[in-house]
Every structure is written in structure tokens, then in C-alpha cells.
Scaffold this motif. Structure first.
Motif, PDB file in Angstrom:
ATOM      1  N   THR A  87      49.346   4.966 -11.984  1.00 18.23           N
ATOM      2  CA  THR A  87      49.656   3.787 -12.802  1.00 18.23           C
ATOM      3  C   THR A  87      48.493   3.574 -13.750  1.00 18.23           C
ATOM      4  O   THR A  87      47.391   4.087 -13.540  1.00 18.23           O
ATOM      5  CB  THR A  87      49.820   2.520 -11.935  1.00 18.23           C
ATOM      6  OG1 THR A  87      48.595   2.284 -11.233  1.00 18.23           O
ATOM      7  CG2 THR A  87      50.964   2.656 -10.957  1.00 18.23           C
ATOM      8  N   TYR A  89      45.901   0.768 -15.793  1.00 20.56           N
ATOM      9  CA  TYR A  89      45.090  -0.334 -15.278  1.00 20.56           C
ATOM     10  C   TYR A  89      45.995  -1.514 -14.962  1.00 20.56           C
ATOM     11  O   TYR A  89      46.881  -1.863 -15.738  1.00 20.56           O
ATOM     12  CB  TYR A  89      44.038  -0.755 -16.307  1.00 20.56           C
ATOM     13  CG  TYR A  89      42.910   0.229 -16.434  1.00 20.56           C
ATOM     14  CD1 TYR A  89      41.878   0.242 -15.511  1.00 20.56           C
ATOM     15  CD2 TYR A  89      42.880   1.151 -17.463  1.00 20.56           C
ATOM     16  CE1 TYR A  89      40.842   1.155 -15.609  1.00 20.56           C
ATOM     17  CE2 TYR A  89      41.856   2.071 -17.583  1.00 20.56           C
ATOM     18  CZ  TYR A  89      40.846   2.059 -16.658  1.00 20.56           C
ATOM     19  OH  TYR A  89      39.828   2.961 -16.756  1.00 20.56           O
ATOM     20  N   GLN A  90      45.768  -2.133 -13.807  1.00 23.13           N
ATOM     21  CA  GLN A  90      46.539  -3.292 -13.408  1.00 23.13           C
ATOM     22  C   GLN A  90      45.612  -4.348 -12.842  1.00 23.13           C
ATOM     23  O   GLN A  90      44.659  -4.030 -12.121  1.00 23.13           O
ATOM     24  CB  GLN A  90      47.560  -2.921 -12.331  1.00 23.13           C
ATOM     25  CG  GLN A  90      48.622  -1.979 -12.795  1.00 23.13           C
ATOM     26  CD  GLN A  90      49.595  -1.639 -11.670  1.00 23.13           C
ATOM     27  OE1 GLN A  90      49.340  -1.934 -10.504  1.00 23.13           O
ATOM     28  NE2 GLN A  90      50.702  -1.032 -12.030  1.00 23.13           N
ATOM     29  N   TRP A  91      45.884  -5.577 -13.179  1.00 25.29           N
ATOM     30  CA  TRP A  91      45.145  -6.690 -12.601  1.00 25.29           C
ATOM     31  C   TRP A  91      45.742  -7.010 -11.247  1.00 25.29           C
ATOM     32  O   TRP A  91      46.950  -6.962 -11.056  1.00 25.29           O
ATOM     33  CB  TRP A  91      45.212  -7.918 -13.502  1.00 25.29           C
ATOM     34  CG  TRP A  91      44.516  -7.721 -14.803  1.00 25.29           C
ATOM     35  CD1 TRP A  91      45.093  -7.478 -16.003  1.00 25.29           C
ATOM     36  CD2 TRP A  91      43.107  -7.722 -15.015  1.00 25.29           C
ATOM     37  NE1 TRP A  91      44.139  -7.325 -16.968  1.00 25.29           N
ATOM     38  CE2 TRP A  91      42.893  -7.475 -16.394  1.00 25.29           C
ATOM     39  CE3 TRP A  91      42.003  -7.897 -14.198  1.00 25.29           C
ATOM     40  CZ2 TRP A  91      41.641  -7.414 -16.956  1.00 25.29           C
ATOM     41  CZ3 TRP A  91      40.743  -7.841 -14.761  1.00 25.29           C
ATOM     42  CH2 TRP A  91      40.569  -7.594 -16.113  1.00 25.29           C
ATOM     43  N   TYR A 116      42.869   1.152 -11.017  1.00 16.85           N
ATOM     44  CA  TYR A 116      43.362   2.274 -11.811  1.00 16.85           C
ATOM     45  C   TYR A 116      43.561   3.425 -10.842  1.00 16.85           C
ATOM     46  O   TYR A 116      42.616   3.878 -10.197  1.00 16.85           O
ATOM     47  CB  TYR A 116      42.343   2.642 -12.895  1.00 16.85           C
ATOM     48  CG  TYR A 116      42.739   3.827 -13.733  1.00 16.85           C
ATOM     49  CD1 TYR A 116      43.767   3.741 -14.649  1.00 16.85           C
ATOM     50  CD2 TYR A 116      42.077   5.038 -13.597  1.00 16.85           C
ATOM     51  CE1 TYR A 116      44.130   4.826 -15.428  1.00 16.85           C
ATOM     52  CE2 TYR A 116      42.431   6.134 -14.376  1.00 16.85           C
ATOM     53  CZ  TYR A 116      43.457   6.022 -15.289  1.00 16.85           C
ATOM     54  OH  TYR A 116      43.824   7.095 -16.056  1.00 16.85           O
TER      55      TYR A 116
END
Length: 137
Positions: A87, A89-91, A116
Motif C-alpha cells: 500500500t 503511505y497511510q495515516w 508504508y
């Protein structure tokens, strides 16, 4: 070194384009070249960021890495190294949190967590080579 270089080249007809070793192996290789250093041409020297010049072997730059295992040399063909991404970058927030940013206890600051998920891998393992069990002091 030449045998490992040739073994990598025999699989694809491409030369490795990066040699990685520790500082001891770089010093040992540099000591072998001391007598021939006066015959080196300046335009064949690999220039690194910061102005440092690196050694080369068969026209391939010899780089040192502090994290390289002692007594090993890696002959790398970077054309076959890829990043496989799960995936972007995710918060991340906890299930009980309402907001992305949370206050840091005891400080005048906030923090947030991002992840990440990715992995570096080679698409053709037989194009890479390494020498192991080299003499270290």
C-alpha cells in the motif's frame, strides 16, 4: 573477484553495476592498487555526492556500506532490483481515537503515525553474486 563478476555476467550478458563491501575490504582492494594508482585516468573515477571518489573494478564503482557484513563483497545488478509496494503511505489512527493527531504527554507537541508497506526484492536472483568468508583483521 573476477570469478564472481564473471558469474554474474554469464547469466544475462550484463555486468554488475555496483560492488558493495565493508571498509576493510575496500582498504584491502585499495592497497592492491597502490602501485598502479599513477596510471589511473581521472575520467574513469566514480564521483560520489560530497566530492568523494570511489574505487572501481572493471569500470564498476566499489561502494562501502557500514551495514555490510564483514568479510563479504556483493556484486549487484541494480537493473533487477524492484520495490514491491503493498500500500502507499497511510495515516493510522487507533479505533478509539477521533483525530489523526494526538497530543504528546508532557510536551507542547502533537504526533501522528504513518505506515508504508513495501519490500525490496530482485526479479532475477541469478544476476547477483557475492563473495563470502574474506579475510578480516
Amino acid at each position: 573477484m573476477q570469478q564472481a563478476f564473471d558469474a554474474s555476467r554469464a547469466q544475462t550478458n550484463e555486468n554488475p553495476n555496483l560492488l558493495i563491501g565493508d571498509f576493510v575490504q575496500e582498504r584491502k582492494y585499495a592497497n592492491l592498487l597502490v602501485a598502479q594508482r599513477q596510471f589511473r585516468q581521472e575520467n574513469t573515477t566514480l564521483k560520489l555526492d560530497g566530492g568523494r571518489a570511489s574505487l572501481d573494478f572493471n569500470g564498476v564503482g566499489f561502494m562501502t556500506d557500514t551495514d555490510c557484513q564483514a568479510g563479504r563483497l556483493y556484486f549487484v545488478n541494480t537493473n533487477y532490483i524492484r520495490t514491491f509496494q503493498q500500500t502507499g503511505y497511510q495515516w493510522v489512527t487507533s479505533p478509539d481515537a477521533k483525530f489523526l493527531w494526538s497530543r504528546v504527554a508532557g510536551f507542547d507537541s502533537y504526533e501522528a503515525v504513518a505506515i508504508y508497506e513495501a519490500e525490496m526484492a530482485v526479479t532475477r536472483r541469478n544476476t547477483q553474486a557475492k563473495l563470502v568468508d574474506l579475510i578480516t583483521p
